[in-house]
Design a protein around this motif. Structure first.
Motif, mmCIF file in Angstrom:
data_model
loop_
_atom_site.group_PDB
_atom_site.id
_atom_site.type_symbol
_atom_site.label_atom_id
_atom_site.label_comp_id
_atom_site.label_asym_id
_atom_site.label_seq_id
_atom_site.Cartn_x
_atom_site.Cartn_y
_atom_site.Cartn_z
ATOM 1 N N ILE A 118 27.954 51.205 36.469
ATOM 2 C CA ILE A 118 27.373 50.281 37.452
ATOM 3 C C ILE A 118 27.504 48.807 37.057
ATOM 4 N N PRO A 119 27.212 48.428 35.801
ATOM 5 C CA PRO A 119 27.405 47.003 35.459
ATOM 6 C C PRO A 119 28.849 46.552 35.678
ATOM 7 N N ALA A 120 29.794 47.409 35.294
ATOM 8 C CA ALA A 120 31.208 47.060 35.457
ATOM 9 C C ALA A 120 31.540 46.897 36.931
ATOM 10 N N ILE A 121 30.969 47.763 37.756
ATOM 11 C CA ILE A 121 31.275 47.687 39.185
ATOM 12 C C ILE A 121 30.650 46.441 39.806
ATOM 13 N N THR A 122 29.479 46.067 39.334
ATOM 14 C CA THR A 122 28.867 44.833 39.815
ATOM 15 C C THR A 122 29.778 43.647 39.518
ATOM 16 N N PHE A 123 30.362 43.675 38.353
ATOM 17 C CA PHE A 123 31.252 42.583 37.955
ATOM 18 C C PHE A 123 32.578 42.650 38.716
ATOM 19 N N LEU A 124 32.922 43.859 39.162
ATOM 20 C CA LEU A 124 34.211 44.050 39.825
ATOM 21 C C LEU A 124 34.357 43.167 41.065
ATOM 22 N N GLY A 125 33.271 42.970 41.800
ATOM 23 C CA GLY A 125 33.334 42.172 43.026
ATOM 24 C C GLY A 125 33.839 40.772 42.779
ATOM 25 N N PRO A 126 33.086 39.963 42.039
ATOM 26 C CA PRO A 126 33.570 38.611 41.760
ATOM 27 C C PRO A 126 34.885 38.609 40.993
ATOM 28 N N ALA A 127 35.061 39.592 40.091
ATOM 29 C CA ALA A 127 36.307 39.626 39.330
ATOM 30 C C ALA A 127 37.488 39.835 40.261
ATOM 31 N N LEU A 128 37.320 40.749 41.204
ATOM 32 C CA LEU A 128 38.401 41.047 42.141
ATOM 33 C C LEU A 128 38.732 39.808 42.970
ATOM 34 N N ALA A 129 37.690 39.159 43.492
ATOM 35 C CA ALA A 129 37.917 37.959 44.302
ATOM 36 C C ALA A 129 38.626 36.895 43.476
ATOM 37 N N GLY A 130 38.175 36.729 42.251
ATOM 38 C CA GLY A 130 38.772 35.695 41.402
ATOM 39 C C GLY A 130 40.194 36.034 41.018
ATOM 40 N N ILE A 131 40.403 37.292 40.696
ATOM 41 C CA ILE A 131 41.695 37.683 40.138
ATOM 42 C C ILE A 131 42.783 37.704 41.222
#
Lengths: 576, 306
Positions: B228-241
């Motif tokens: 879950i923590p990784a998935i929470t980070f996935l959102g902004p990470a995906l947008a940024g990346i």
């Protein structure tokens, strides 16, 4: 096999141990999970590594070798071109590409910037005092769509760049033409008043405001380049800034090369134009312009074989490259002046003694030797060396004793009481280093403290033009090889003056030079004008530019040029 | 659930509008103009250029025009790059950033998640310390250091991979590794934290007491919650990346979206700045929404309340 069997066995015997609170997993458990995970992790990793090595099987063939064999020059071009319309562009990356695609009446000379080379005009003549010029266009001059290049194309093109609605920043280059300025500023709407006329299809007559023997040199500039009226009209009309004529699909030129690829931020490629009048003498088959903005990326691209020529070199690499001495590092004079503007409307800089003291306290030789390190020439005046028949000024010398005396005379002995002042630079590491060196020299020699602050380019330009600064870093690059291109900007109220300085005697001399009857008289007058400029010192000259770049030894016919404007048709690539 | 999504979507639209207005205001207040030039332009001529791009109108009218155009997907012309519209620029550069981002993210997940799980499971052993120190270095080592190091090794010394450029799959390896390793470090640490929390739960102890095989505990009972923590980070990470990394694009001369953000700001290319900001904001809003939905699906402790 054995290992997984063992850990499986141990696993069965362990449940009781897990009743204890917060006991980390035992070694046995770790081993178990290791086996379960390793197989998955390792197989994934193996796949990734396999992919990587597949993509990279064996040493790559270098682009520069492949391209050299194909006769294609790979050129680092500094930035993505903002446009390829000669009447809109202002920057070096743009004009470099346009030089391959379009040719004016006069072309760039392969070795000497002070000489004209025939372009669209095969011959030309001027009347006695160089005010009326007649150009004979060559019969076989053609556009890349097959249209003949005719004299009226130039009339149309010059009307286009001078049209106020077009908003070209370089229109003032054409002000030497009779009534061009009036037309550009909307004072006359009738272009037939402007001194350019097509006498017939192949004869163009140009009337100038004064005797201008260096008109031929100005004609090399892209602002005088022709565009094909039929094509421009088809894609939006003469004065449409967003006209589609200069896009990849629609571009029609008359130069040695044709636009072939324009991939944004990636590459602009041109290939040989079979319709070019001198096509037989064009040596390259094509040129690829790579818009690499970052100097380190560009340097790596050169090392990695993606480029034959770079646009620049990271300054900190210069010493080691000079030591290595591979013959790839090129350092050549470039006609430009690096200087500080001084805001003469602010205290204490309204006092000429202060301005002179500041100038005399700068050890320029030390700056070029220790800070810029690119073979630059320590400035002794504002106009750089290079113009034929013009002796450079020696007015600017390092004289700390004299500087201290002048400053004391101005009321600041030993720097006491000198108000807080600041040097404005546009954001750049190299500008900061130079400003810091000068800051230290002023502190050590004069006892005055100045600060340094940086602004982003566009903000900096605004601060400079609204005189919202004390001292500001600046540079000026010649548009044509003549002192006029440097000196005319400091006339009163000139948009590029930006110092608040005005001197009627100086203005009169510039006007006199513009209308001078002979080149000797003009240069002598300009020399007097520069003497006034260096007397009043609204600018503090620092160094004269050099071009520092990397060049593959296979590139031939690439001669040092003061304006860095080589005609691409005379350049070639040798096989090895 | 549909109600929840609709509400979140409505919030997203409001956020985008607010961002648009704020960006417009900031851009209008910033000194300098897209038409400032090193060569002075006569005021008469400058007025002509400004009129062409609508700068002669009062700011409020300009805002309204630009907003209504933007709502129709038209962000206007670039004020600096002749005959290119902002939409053209985005359409050309976004796919490049998207593919680089997708590969980098794959690298990040493939390395980061297993490393994190491994570290959690083998806590306080070298299998924990090694990947976690590596990930600490990964987080601290900026891409502008890692990138040139990779280029030096694989591009110049070994000459295995191209040093820069974007004209084939082999050109993607180094940039994707540079960008991916950076994110992998984050994912590794987040996954480790999440997994550790799960492994210390009471139900895990109960499961172990009942003799559930450890692999079942990890894969079936802990992984879902541990991610879950990784998935929470996935959102902004995906947008940024996927909206482009300026640094990686600069190092490798990749024609992606990242460098347009910087070019837009440096050139004061107002329309481009607005278009890109809205695009980036929209990506973040959408990704966060997706992540929220996935999270609720994964985490029984969360419900679609509002």
């Amino acid at each position: 096999m054995l290992r997984s069997g063992q850990s499986g066995f141990k696993f069965l015997s362990q449940p009781h141990r897990n009743h204890a609170k917060h006991v980390p997993l035992s070694n046995e458990e770790h081993k178990l999970m290791l086996s379960a995970f390793w197989s998955k992790v390792l197989s994934t990793l193996a796949l990734a590594i396999l992919g990587l090595s597949l993509a990279a099987c064996g040493t790559r063939e270098r682009d520069s070798d492949v391209a050299a064999a194909e006769g294609i020059l790979l050129l680092g071009n500094g930035a993505e071109p903002k446009s390829l319309d000669p009447h809109l562009i202002t920057g070096v990356p743009e004009s470099t590409i346009v030089r391959a695609l379009l040719e004016g009446l006069i072309a760039s000379h392969p070795t000497d910037d002070t000489l004209p080379a025939p372009g669209m005009a095969e011959s030309w003549q001027a009347n006695e005092n160089s005010t009326v010029w007649t150009f004979k266009l060559r019969e076989n001059a053609k556009w890349s769509n097959g249209d003949p290049v005719v004299a009226s194309d130039f009339v149309y093109s010059w009307q286009r760049i001078l049209s106020p609605v077009q908003g070209s920043e370089y229109a003032s280059m054409l002000y030497v033409i009779e009534n061009a300025e009036a037309f550009h500023l909307g004072q006359t709407k009738d272009f037939s008043q402007v001194g350019v006329k097509a006498l017939d299809d192949k004869t163009l007559e140009v009337r100038l405001t004064g005797a201008t023997s260096h008109f031929l040199l100005m004609l090399k500039h892209q602002s005088y380049a022709p565009v094909n009226p039929r094509v421009v009209e088809e894609f939006g009309g003469m004065t449409d800034r967003q006209s589609g004529w200069s896009t990849l699909e629609n571009y029609v030129g008359n130069g040695p090369f044709r636009l072939k690829v324009w991939a944004t931020n990636e590459l602009v490629e041109v290939d040989r134009n079979p319709d070019y009048w001198d096509a037989a003498n064009v040596k390259l088959n094509g040129i690829r312009f790579l818009p690499i903005e970052n100097v380190n990326t560009e340097f790596t691209a050169f090392q990695g074989g993606r480029l034959h020529i770079t646009s620049t070199v990271p300054p900190d690499r210069i010493p080691s490259l000079q030591e290595a001495n591979t013959g790839e590092l090129m350092i050549e004079p470039y006609m430009g002046s690096y200087f500080f503007r001084i805001n003469v409307t602010r205290k204490p800089f309204d006092d000429v003694r202060v301005r002179r003291a500041l100038t005399m306290a700068v050890d320029r030789q030390l700056i070029v030797d220790r800070v810029t390190k690119g073979g630059q020439e320590a400035a002794t005046g504002f106009v750089p060396s290079g113009s034929a028949g013009y002796a450079v000024s020696k007015a600017v010398q390092f004289d700390p004793e004299g500087a201290r005396a002048l400053l004391a005379d101005a009321g600041y002995p030993g720097g006491k009481g000198f108000p807080k002042a600041e040097i404005l630079i546009n954001t750049s590491e190299s500008h900061r280093k130079i400003a810091e060196a000068i800051q230290a020299m002023w502190r050590d020699e004069l006892g005055i403290e100045v600060g340094i602050y940086n602004q982003e380019w566009k903000v900096y330009l605004d601060s400079q033009s609204t005189l919202n600064y004390d001292i500001s870093r600046a540079g000026w690059i010649a548009d044509y090889v003549h002192p006029m291109t440097f000196l005319e900007i400091f006339t009163s109220g000139n948009g590029n003056n930006d110092t608040g300085w005005a001197n009627p005697a100086y203005d009169a001399l510039i006007r006199q030079a513009q209308g001078a009857a002979s080149e000797e008289a003009r240069l002598a007058t300009l020399q007097q004008a520069e003497a006034i400029l260096m007397d009043d010192m609204p600018v503090l000259p620092i160094y004269w530019y050099t071009r520092v770049y990397m060049k593959d030894p296979r590139v031939e016919g690439w001669n040092p040029k003061l304006l860095d404007n080589r005609p691409f048709k005379t350049i070639s690539l040798s096989a090895s | 659930m549909l109600k929840y999504i609709a509400a979140r979507f409505g919030q997203g639209v409001l956020v985008l509008l607010a961002i648009y207005a704020l960006t417009f205001m900031l851009v209008a207040l910033t000194p300098g103009s897209p038409f400032s030039s090193e060569r002075a332009i006569r005021p008469e001529i400058l007025a002509q250029i400004e009129a062409f791009y609508g700068y002669d109108k009062p700011p409020l009218e300009r805002f309204w025009t630009s907003l209504t155009n933007a709502l129709q997907g038209e962000f206007g012309p670039s004020a600096v790059y002749a005959n290119r519209s902002v939409t053209d620029i985005i359409l050309e550069a976004f796919p490049v950033s998207l593919s680089l981002g997708a590969i980098s993210l794959l690298v990040a997940l493939v390395i980061g998640i297993p490393a994190g799980i491994l570290a959690a499971v083998k806590r306080n052993t070298w299998l924990d310390y090694l990947p976690m120190s590596a990930s600490m270095i990964g987080i601290c080592l900026p891409t502008f250091v890692l990138g040139p190091i990779l280029v030096l090794i694989f591009g110049i010394i070994l000459q295995l991979l191209p040093v820069s450029g974007w004209s084939g799959p082999e050109f993607m390896v180094l940039p994707a590794a540079t960008l991916g390793l950076f994110y992998a470090a984050y994912f590794a640490r987040l996954t480790r934290g999440g997994m550790l929390e799960m492994l210390n739960q009471d139900f895990v102890r109960t499961a172990r007491a009942k003799g559930v095989p450890e692999r079942t505990i990890i894969w079936k009972h802990c992984l879902k919650g541990g991610l879950i923590p990784a998935i929470t980070f996935l959102g902004p990470a995906l947008a940024g990346i996927i909206s482009g990394s300026f640094v990686v694009e600069t190092i490798f001369q990749i024609p992606g979206l990242g460098q347009w953000f910087v070019k837009g700001a440096l050139n004061r290319d107002d329309f481009l700045i607005l278009g890109l900001t809205v695009l980036f904001a929209a990506l973040i809003v959408i990704m966060n929404l997706l992540v929220d939905i996935v999270q609720v699906a994964l985490n029984p402790r969360l419900k679609y309340d509002r």
